[in-house]
Design a protein around this motif. Structure first.
Motif, mmCIF file in Angstrom:
data_model
loop_
_atom_site.group_PDB
_atom_site.id
_atom_site.type_symbol
_atom_site.label_atom_id
_atom_site.label_comp_id
_atom_site.label_asym_id
_atom_site.label_seq_id
_atom_site.Cartn_x
_atom_site.Cartn_y
_atom_site.Cartn_z
ATOM 1 N N CYS A 161 12.325 -1.908 78.005
ATOM 2 C CA CYS A 161 12.985 -0.857 77.226
ATOM 3 C C CYS A 161 12.000 -0.216 76.277
ATOM 4 N N SER A 197 17.000 3.637 77.168
ATOM 5 C CA SER A 197 15.809 4.052 77.904
ATOM 6 C C SER A 197 15.162 2.795 78.470
ATOM 7 N N THR A 221 13.796 0.562 82.244
ATOM 8 C CA THR A 221 13.404 0.534 83.643
ATOM 9 C C THR A 221 13.210 -0.932 84.014
ATOM 10 N N LEU A 250 3.704 -0.108 82.318
ATOM 11 C CA LEU A 250 4.871 0.075 81.457
ATOM 12 C C LEU A 250 4.565 -0.319 80.015
#
Length: 93
Positions: free
Chosen positions: A8, A16, A18, A34
């Motif tokens: 997040c 938000s 993934t 990420l």
């Protein structure tokens, strides 16, 4: 059953997010990308049969404690009660 790790954006209240399947050959590289983009690891590993199931489990892990937290405070519990009562009266369950 596959393992998924969720990420997040800080201060996004888990809106938000993934995730990456931990069994994929590119997991380490994707995780590093990420983290470099500002995402943070969120929660525990989720085991699921599909990506959709993993997302559902991820979202449900935040909703239940949030409801409990919200309703544990007298003021917000009263507001929730009034809101839910009005929804019921209007027939919008």
């Amino acid at each position: 059953m596959a393992k998924y790790q969720f990420f997040c954006k800080p201060d996004s209240k888990q809106k938000s997010f993934t995730f990456v399947e931990m069994g994929s050959a590119s997991f380490s590289a994707e995780k590093q990308q990420l983290l470099e983009m500002g995402f943070e690891v969120e929660g525990d590993v989720i085991y699921a049969d599909s990506k959709e199931e993993a997302v559902e489990k991820f979202k449900s892990n935040f909703l239940a404690p949030l409801d409990d937290y919200t309703n544990s405070h007298p003021v917000t519990a009263v507001v929730t009660f009034i809101f839910e009562t009005l929804k019921t009266i209007r027939g919008k369950k």
